[in-house]
Design a protein around this motif. Structure first.
Motif, short mmCIF file in Angstrom:
data_model
loop_
_atom_site.label_atom_id
_atom_site.label_comp_id
_atom_site.label_asym_id
_atom_site.label_seq_id
_atom_site.Cartn_x
_atom_site.Cartn_y
_atom_site.Cartn_z
N HIS A 301 6.24 60.77 3.09
CA HIS A 301 7.35 61.30 3.51
C HIS A 301 5.74 61.34 4.58
CE1 HIS A 301 10.58 62.90 5.92
NE2 HIS A 301 9.67 63.51 5.78
N GLU A 302 5.41 61.42 6.02
CA GLU A 302 4.29 62.51 6.66
C GLU A 302 4.76 63.94 6.30
OE1 GLU A 302 3.91 60.24 10.53
OE2 GLU A 302 2.37 62.44 10.29
N TYR A 303 5.63 64.44 6.36
CA TYR A 303 6.28 66.30 6.67
C TYR A 303 6.64 65.97 4.90
CZ TYR A 303 5.67 65.22 11.34
OH TYR A 303 5.54 64.19 12.92
N ALA B 106 5.73 75.29 8.69
CA ALA B 106 4.29 74.57 9.73
C ALA B 106 4.58 72.69 9.09
CB ALA B 106 3.02 74.48 8.11
N ASP B 107 5.52 72.49 8.10
CA ASP B 107 5.47 71.31 8.84
C ASP B 107 6.54 71.22 9.89
OD1 ASP B 107 5.36 68.89 6.08
OD2 ASP B 107 4.48 68.96 7.35
N ALA B 108 7.98 72.01 10.27
CA ALA B 108 8.76 71.80 11.03
C ALA B 108 7.82 72.01 12.57
CB ALA B 108 9.76 73.22 11.11
N TRP B 111 6.49 69.10 13.11
CA TRP B 111 7.45 67.74 13.25
C TRP B 111 7.70 67.21 15.33
CZ3 TRP B 111 10.71 66.73 8.89
CH2 TRP B 111 12.00 65.63 9.85
N ILE B 112 7.72 69.35 15.37
CA ILE B 112 7.99 69.00 16.93
C ILE B 112 7.48 68.69 17.93
CG2 ILE B 112 9.74 70.75 18.26
CD1 ILE B 112 11.11 71.85 15.90
N TRP B 113 6.52 69.84 17.80
CA TRP B 113 5.60 69.41 18.16
C TRP B 113 4.38 68.66 18.68
CZ3 TRP B 113 7.57 74.26 17.84
CH2 TRP B 113 8.06 74.57 18.90
N VAL B 213 -2.72 77.33 20.77
CA VAL B 213 -1.91 76.91 20.29
C VAL B 213 -1.78 75.99 19.56
CG1 VAL B 213 0.95 76.54 20.76
CG2 VAL B 213 -0.72 78.03 22.13
N TYR B 214 -2.00 76.06 17.93
CA TYR B 214 -2.30 74.29 17.38
C TYR B 214 -1.38 75.46 15.63
CZ TYR B 214 -5.72 77.90 15.94
OH TYR B 214 -6.21 78.67 15.89
N GLY B 215 -1.40 74.38 15.20
CA GLY B 215 -1.15 74.37 13.66
C GLY B 215 -1.84 74.34 12.81
N GLY B 216 -1.18 75.35 12.18
CA GLY B 216 -2.98 76.22 11.18
C GLY B 216 -3.41 77.12 12.02
N MET B 217 -2.22 77.96 13.08
CA MET B 217 -2.80 79.76 13.74
C MET B 217 -1.90 80.33 12.39
SD MET B 217 -0.93 79.51 17.07
CE MET B 217 -1.35 81.17 17.81
N ASP B 218 -0.99 80.31 11.53
CA ASP B 218 -0.07 80.89 10.64
C ASP B 218 -0.69 81.17 10.21
OD1 ASP B 218 2.14 78.31 8.89
OD2 ASP B 218 -0.22 78.25 10.27
N ILE B 219 -1.93 80.35 9.14
CA ILE B 219 -2.33 80.72 8.54
C ILE B 219 -3.96 81.42 8.67
CG2 ILE B 219 -4.06 79.79 6.08
CD1 ILE B 219 -1.07 78.55 5.61
N GLU B 220 -4.11 80.97 9.59
CA GLU B 220 -5.11 82.02 10.82
C GLU B 220 -5.16 82.88 11.12
OE1 GLU B 220 -7.46 79.47 13.26
OE2 GLU B 220 -7.49 77.41 12.05
#
Lengths: 338, 289, 406
Positions: A301-303, B106-108, B111-113, B213-220
């Motif tokens: 699963h990718e996620y 993070a994964d959500a 998944w969406i964007w 705006v990018y994934g990973g900015m939450d941790i950063e």
């Protein structure tokens, strides 16, 4: 005949006492058998093939890491977010000594564990001055400082690219490049760690640590030098983490700065929580659950992060004592240590 | 001298950005004694929602005005369904729960964007830079200073000067007495949590033209936010404000004059502060502004 | 009659005899046929190891898209073998990458492994690849050191950073500025890029005024931009990746340096994964790369059109990596009739592979098993309403040195 001692010796013992000590003996016997079965199963793993052998070896190494962390979280009540520092430092020592100076992995391991112990003593000395969230952040800060050193000191550590080329030493004439031999070394290391930690917990020191976790004020009031014991716990935990790190260096024959990043400390915390704090078996189980979950889920699963997160949330909400904790609570009586 | 002035100015401007990153975290901890490790995730959600809204409506201002709404909705659900049961438990459990949520969020988002790097453009009116006493400052950053200052002021007014603020402080200090007085402590907590994550989302939306705006900015942003809050003093909003500016200036000067140590400077600062003043610069425990 | 007994065969008997023999023969063949047919019909298992999560996720996905596009174009089979792709995520973590590679090789038993964008993962797996002799086609990582690992079954079809950056260094001196300020993220890739640029730049007599290394993941470049402004160099050469690239380019423009101080960079800093976010702030930046989606050759036009039709976006250099990797595998295996048991044959066939790729003529450097291809100098410009990289110069058939440059 009139000797009271001989009378006492020959007189029938009270019923309850006889029952409870018989029961205790039965429990111990059952636990020993269970432990032997587990050991036998673990010893048989190489029969399943090279790949699973490697996977289980990795689980055992992280089990050592998680068990050492639980000494802090579960037994002393210190939530450390910087435990990767000692795991990683040792791995670096082994690898850099081997690659740059040609030092044998065994000496490297000794040096790695020694250095991790010293580092834990130094960092622990500073960190135990605070507690709670500040303690969490301080341990993380020290670990990140080490991470920054690893990233910047590229000549020695290889920076973010890491340091390949480590030659595994020989073990009694056998090559550690052979995965089965390497596995047995790791298994031996795991068993040793397990046994030592168990003895530690059963010792007076262990009781003190538990007391500190339960109620630090009270321990202090009774007169225990709480700070000194915290430092001891921190140092010992660091030493075991260092041992795990050295084994990891042997396993991968490679090290990179990721091993010092706080996310590895976060992974270890997850392992401890999933498996169950305050037990020795719990973190080992948690390491297995976490790594197997990560590996299998990510292949299909990718996620996978989503699912690991959900499992973790469920665990924190409903299974706070962790998987092993739940097993102990609801399982057969002989699992509970009395 | 000119360089020093330039760099200090840059540092203060960066500090305002840090304040936007950390205000929500400080509020929730300060008022509810709850550690929200998912703070970074809400910051990121705010940025993504803003980008989405700007994409649909074509308006940056609408995006900034509305992005916090879905984030607050998620936050309130999170509070009602999960967090509520953990108030009686230790800090550790809250850390752990919210830590688990960071994975989910993070994964959500991915998944969406999707995994691509996105962006929210600075509105036309604020593009370009102005020159003040030989220092170049982009117009958008000037806006951020005003924006951050306005938020700080609004928070202060709310907490210190309003009835609601007083009720909140009462509810946190002594829930039993407060509810005895007719205060709905449970609803209050939900509101505060919502406010805190809303602030995080607002910060994310406002900062996104600068940060991206990018994934990973939450941790950063999580680490800088935690550093600021810890240095400023857990529970003190004023501490968070001052610490943001301090960290901003020190980080900038560190990069300018000790470039080799750039990675270390902020962590060293935190170590020094925590060892000398474990409660932070302004920390006096809970619920203080 | 006695002769009747000795003559059992009648006219029909011969037919029966032949059909019996035929049946026997068919039966005999039938026993072996599944084995022979099975050998050539066994699916071709390709393991794709790449960073499908974290900051390279988009790049890895583009890579896989390019690969899938090519394989679908050729009908999903090579030499009668159906293509099966097994993908694994290395999380940009060398330890994880090593573990997943072992899974692909030992558990999934793939015939070929391709992928790996992350340089740190690539370096970590070299030893294992050497020991296991697994056939590996690197379709991502650009770290120059990979060209010199000397592992027989290790090929790279992406590029070596040296090619793009050293060429840029030379071109930069001749056409851009004789003195330069260099700035890059402080990580292995950043430092390597600047070193490679310097290699070409200094060789031609260029002078490096200053080198700046902001930390990786830096949010605020104002410090460094102020520094650049005060130094006021004739030209700046930069390299940043991912969100750093977006922030740097946007802030470079925001702080008024765009148009005032000439900026050139590694092609990766302004590629299609970050260019949409950089937008007009990137206009005017010169960069070097072995690919541009605006390249005017038939292969590329076809590639871009089909990629856009299927994935609704322009392909990037990373998509082209995957596409070329798939083609390399196709060409190699077609040459040896799909035989993945003989690795020496595979290696020889791969070395002989050459074709026209979207990037231009493609072949392998036999000394380093790395591509020989053109490097293009591009300028970010607005073309038909889209911000894209326009090719303004071509350096043909760039080949890296056979031994590692110091």
């Amino acid at each position: 005949m009139n000797d009271p001692r001989s009378a006492a010796a020959t007189a029938p013992r009270p019923m309850l006492e006889a029952q409870s000590s018989d029961r205790q003996r039965a429990f111990v016997a059952q636990r020993t058998v269970a432990a032997l079965v587990v050991l036998l199963l673990l010893a048989a793993v190489p029969l399943t093939g090279n790949y699973t052998t490697g996977l289980v070896a990795e689980v055992l190494i992280f089990a050592i890491f998680a068990m050492s962390l639980d000494l802090l979280i579960g037994y002393t009540g210190l939530m450390s977010f910087g435990h990767a520092a000692f795991f990683g430092l040792s791995a670096y020592v082994v690898t850099t000594l081997g690659v740059h100076l040609g030092v044998s992995g065994w000496w490297g391991m000794l040096a790695g564990v020694a250095l991790s112990t010293v580092a834990a003593a130094v960092i622990g000395f500073f960190c135990i001055r605070v507690s709670g969230i500040p303690f969490l952040m301080l341990t993380m800060a020290f670990s990140q400082l080490l991470f920054a050193v690893a990233v910047k000191w590229r000549d020695i550590t290889g920076g973010t690219d890491g340091l390949p080329g480590f030659q595994r030493p020989a073990l009694l004439g056998l090559s550690l490049d052979d995965r089965t031999t390497l596995y047995y070394l790791v298994l031996a290391g795991f068993a040793l760690t397990f046994w030592l930690l168990r003895r530690l917990i059963r010792s007076p020191l262990g009781s003190v640590l538990l007391g500190i976790r339960e109620n630090e004020q009270r321990m202090r009031a009774i007169g225990y030098p709480v700070q000194r014991f915290k430092l001891i716990a921190f140092t010992v935990a660091g030493a075991f983490a260092g041992f795990g790190g050295a084994l990891y260096a042997f396993f991968n024959a490679f090290v990179s700065s990721d091993i010092l990043h706080w996310s590895l400390s976060g992974d270890a915390i997850m392992m401890v929580i999933l498996g169950g704090t305050g037990t020795i078996v719990g973190p080992a189980l948690g390491a297995g659950i976490f790594l197997l979950l990560k590996n299998f889920v990510s292949s299909y699963h990718e996620y996978w992060m989503l699912w690991v997160g959900l499992v973790f949330i469920a665990c924190v909400m409903f299974l706070r004592e962790g998987l092993w904790g739940a097993v102990i609570k609801r399982g057969p009586a002989w699992l509970r240590k009395e | 001298m000119q360089t020093a002035i330039t760099q200090i100015t840059n540092g203060l401007v960066f500090g305002m950005l840090l304040f936007l990153m950390s205000a929500g975290l400080s509020l929730i901890f300060g008022l509810m004694n709850v550690v929200n490790v998912a703070h970074g995730s809400f910051f990121m959600l705010g940025a993504f929602f803003a980008m989405a809204i700007a994409g649909w409506t074509g308006s940056f201002w609408l995006a900034l005005a509305l992005a916090w709404i879905p984030a607050v909705a998620i936050g309130v659900v999170m509070e009602r369904v999960f967090m509520r049961y953990l108030y009686r438990r230790t800090h550790l459990d809250q850390v752990l729960l919210t830590f688990g949520f960071t994975f989910v969020f993070a994964d959500a988002v991915r998944w969406i964007w999707g995994p691509e790097i996105r962006n929210l453009s600075v509105p036309e009116a604020l593009s370009g830079a102005i020159e003040v006493a030989g220092v170049i400052v982009p117009k958008y950053r000037v806006f951020l200073i005003a924006f951050g200052g306005a938020i700080a002021l609004a928070l202060w007014l709310f907490l210190e000067r309003s009835r609601v603020g007083a009720m909140v402080r009462a509810g946190v200090d002594d829930a039993g007495t407060a509810s005895g007085l007719g205060i709905n402590v449970s609803a209050l907590f939900a509101m505060i949590f919502g406010l805190g994550v809303g602030l995080a989302a607002l910060g994310g939306a406002a900062a996104s033209p600068v940060l991206g705006v990018y994934g990973g900015m939450d941790i950063e942003i999580l680490i800088p936010a935690f550093i600021v809050v810890v240095i400023g003093g857990l529970g003190s909003l004023r501490g968070a404000f001052v610490a943001s500016l301090l960290v901003g200036v020190i980080d900038t000067l560190g990069k300018a004059y000790f470039p080799e140590l750039a990675l270390f400077v902020v962590y060293l600062l935190m170590v020094v502060v925590l060892l000398t003043r474990p409660n932070g610069l302004f920390g006096v425990g809970r619920a203080s502004v | 009659m006695p002769n009747d007994i000795l003559r059992p065969r009648a006219a029909g008997d011969r037919r029966r005899f032949l059909s019996h023999t035929g049946a026997l023969g068919a039966a005999a063949l039938g026993v072996h046929a599944p084995a022979i047919l099975a050998q050539s019909k066994a699916p071709l298992r390709i393991g794709v190891l790449n960073s499908f999560s974290k900051v390279f996720a988009a790049l890895a996905q583009a890579n896989l898209n390019g690969m899938n596009l090519y394989f679908d174009q050729i009908g999903g089979t090579i030499a009668g073998r159906k293509i099966e792709i097994v993908r694994e995520d290395d999380e940009i973590n060398p330890q994880v990458g090593l573990q997943k590679l072992k899974k692909l090789v030992e558990s999934d038993r793939v015939d070929i492994v391709a992928g790996v964008q992350a340089s740190n993962v690539a370096m970590a797996i070299v030893d294992y690849l050497r020991q296991s002799q697994q056939f590996f086609l690197c379709s991502g990582a650009g770290i120059a050191a990979l060209s010199y690992v000397n592992v027989p079954n290790f090929f790279r079809c992406s590029t070596s950073g040296w090619q793009g950056h050293s060429v840029m260094g030379e071109w930069n001196h001749d056409n851009f500025s004789k003195e330069a300020l260099l700035i890059a993220s402080d990580f292995a890739g950043g430092r390597d890029t600047l070193a490679e640029f310097k290699n070409g730049f200094v060789k031609k007599g260029g002078k490096v005024i200053k080198e700046i290394y902001p930390p990786l993941g830096n949010n605020d470049f104002s410090t460094y931009l102020a520094d650049i402004r005060s130094v006021n160099p004739p030209g700046v050469f930069a390299f940043f990746a991912g969100s750093d690239a977006v922030r740097f380019v946007k802030q470079y423009s925001e702080y008024g340096l765009r148009g005032k101080i000439k900026l050139s960079s590694s092609g990766f800093m302004v590629e299609s994964d970050v260019l949409p976010s950089q937008g007009r702030d990137a206009l005017g930046i010169l960069s070097s790369l072995h690919y541009a989606d605006t390249l005017d050759n038939p292969e590329n036009k076809k590639f871009v059109a089909e990629y856009r039709a299927r994935f609704k976006e322009y392909p990037s250099v990373y998509s082209e990596y995957g596409y070329v990797a798939a083609r390399c595998i196709h060409d190699m295996l077609t040459r040896i009739d799909g035989n993945t048991q003989d690795r020496e044959k595979m290696r020889a066939a791969m070395l002989a592979t050459q074709f026209n790729a979207p990037r231009g003529p493609f072949r392998f450097n036999t000394a380093t098993q790395n591509p020989v291809h053109n490097v293009y100098i591009r300028e970010v410009a607005e073309l038909d309403g889209r911000v894209a990289n326009k090719v303004i110069a071509t350096v043909r058939d760039v080949r890296e040195p056979a031994t590692k440059p110091t």
